[in-house]
Scaffold this motif. Sequence first.
Motif, PDB file in Angstrom:
ATOM      1  N   PHE A 263       0.837  -1.198   0.000  1.00  0.00           N
ATOM      2  CA  PHE A 263       0.000   0.000   0.000  1.00  0.00           C
ATOM      3  C   PHE A 263       0.873   1.250   0.000  1.00  0.00           C
ATOM      4  N   GLY A 264       0.447   2.269  -0.714  1.00  0.00           N
ATOM      5  CA  GLY A 264       1.063   3.584  -0.611  1.00  0.00           C
ATOM      6  C   GLY A 264       0.534   4.305   0.613  1.00  0.00           C
ATOM      7  N   ARG A 265       1.417   4.872   1.391  1.00  0.00           N
ATOM      8  CA  ARG A 265       1.000   5.555   2.626  1.00  0.00           C
ATOM      9  C   ARG A 265       0.069   6.735   2.356  1.00  0.00           C
ATOM     10  N   ASP A 266       0.171   7.301   1.150  1.00  0.00           N
ATOM     11  CA  ASP A 266      -0.603   8.501   0.833  1.00  0.00           C
ATOM     12  C   ASP A 266      -1.751   8.219  -0.119  1.00  0.00           C
ATOM     13  N   ASP A 267      -2.219   6.998  -0.154  1.00  0.00           N
ATOM     14  CA  ASP A 267      -3.321   6.601  -1.032  1.00  0.00           C
ATOM     15  C   ASP A 267      -4.557   7.445  -0.733  1.00  0.00           C
ATOM     16  N   ARG A 268      -5.120   8.081  -1.761  1.00  0.00           N
ATOM     17  CA  ARG A 268      -6.285   8.946  -1.597  1.00  0.00           C
ATOM     18  C   ARG A 268      -7.589   8.274  -2.014  1.00  0.00           C
ATOM     19  N   ILE A 269      -7.510   7.036  -2.461  1.00  0.00           N
ATOM     20  CA  ILE A 269      -8.699   6.293  -2.869  1.00  0.00           C
ATOM     21  C   ILE A 269      -9.114   5.292  -1.795  1.00  0.00           C
ATOM     22  N   LEU A 270      -8.183   4.469  -1.348  1.00  0.00           N
ATOM     23  CA  LEU A 270      -8.441   3.481  -0.300  1.00  0.00           C
ATOM     24  C   LEU A 270      -7.481   3.734   0.857  1.00  0.00           C
ATOM     25  N   ASP A 271      -8.017   3.925   2.031  1.00  0.00           N
ATOM     26  CA  ASP A 271      -7.210   4.252   3.214  1.00  0.00           C
ATOM     27  C   ASP A 271      -6.344   3.054   3.590  1.00  0.00           C
ATOM     28  N   PRO A 272      -5.005   3.197   3.552  1.00  0.00           N
ATOM     29  CA  PRO A 272      -4.145   2.061   3.903  1.00  0.00           C
ATOM     30  C   PRO A 272      -4.306   1.619   5.354  1.00  0.00           C
ATOM     31  N   ALA A 273      -4.767   2.519   6.225  1.00  0.00           N
ATOM     32  CA  ALA A 273      -5.005   2.124   7.621  1.00  0.00           C
ATOM     33  C   ALA A 273      -6.154   1.129   7.699  1.00  0.00           C
ATOM     34  N   ASP A 274      -7.217   1.373   6.931  1.00  0.00           N
ATOM     35  CA  ASP A 274      -8.385   0.480   6.960  1.00  0.00           C
ATOM     36  C   ASP A 274      -8.154  -0.789   6.158  1.00  0.00           C
ATOM     37  N   HIS A 275      -7.683  -0.642   4.925  1.00  0.00           N
ATOM     38  CA  HIS A 275      -7.611  -1.769   4.003  1.00  0.00           C
ATOM     39  C   HIS A 275      -6.290  -2.538   4.103  1.00  0.00           C
TER      40      HIS A 275
END
Length: 315
Positions: A263-275
């Motif tokens: 996961f990219g830490r700065d993903d703006r589509i899917l939250d890496p914390a959740d997914h």
Amino acid sequence: MQIILWIALACVAAIAGWLGWNAWVTRKTAAKVAQAVPPRGKFIQISTGQLHYIDKGDGPPILMIHGLGAQLGNFDTGLADDLARDHRVIAVDRPGMGWSDRPDDADASPRAQAALIVEVIEALGLEKPLIVGHSLGGAIAMCLALDAPEKISGLALLAPLTMMPRETAPPFVGLNLPKPFKRWLISETLAIPASMKNADDVFYYIFGPDTVPREYSIAGGGLLGLRPVSFRNTSRDFLASGRNLKWMIGKYETLAVPVQILFGRDDRILDPADHGEKLADAHPHIKLHLTDGGHMLPLTHIAESAAFIRQADPR
């Protein structure tokens, strides 16, 4: 009363003219797109019709599944070629996307699409491929691992949809069109001109904070989204994307193949914390890797994605 009638007729004529103009722009754009980004691979027949795919290299097979509104070009701007140095790499246009067929009444849920990937595996005679899934393709890959683990060797997921989203990412709000006629009407008139007008705003979320690669439009296949059929099937995929998530979440503990996620830490589509992080914390057998970057890792972080996929291969 007569004045009101004339005003109403004038408004109707203006709206009809506006829709007609947009329909003309849509048809013209779709024709140009088809010329600019023709099929680049081969076709096989599966239950939904002709399926378009690329097949490169030799070695242990890797099968790549793209995300929402995308097509195989998302993997074919360098990532597929990198992996093809020591693997056989197959990337597909999911049924209904790119140049692959899908009937309007076909089930678009992740689990149904996973069953279609099984058809691809069998049609191409692939021996336990490693499955690479990006975004919505990650949810499809998870369903495949849960329903047919004997068909694959493992999962290497890039920014996957794995949990119930808390909110819809702004670029996807306009895809919420459950009524078929309204979906068709918008696809044939307003959707494509609006997509061209709002491209920068959409790219801010989908690619940001990474820049949009120059290769995205042609080699990356981005222009193929500017066709009515692509909009309609993207809307249908969006509406069906959450249909199996509750079932998936309840089954993660039973995964019988290795699963790794980047996961990219700065993903703006899917939250890496959740997914990503919450998923890995709850299920330690799912391995999470984080990197700098946004959602479109197969296009913007090619070398890092290739290295991740290679190390995730259990063979």
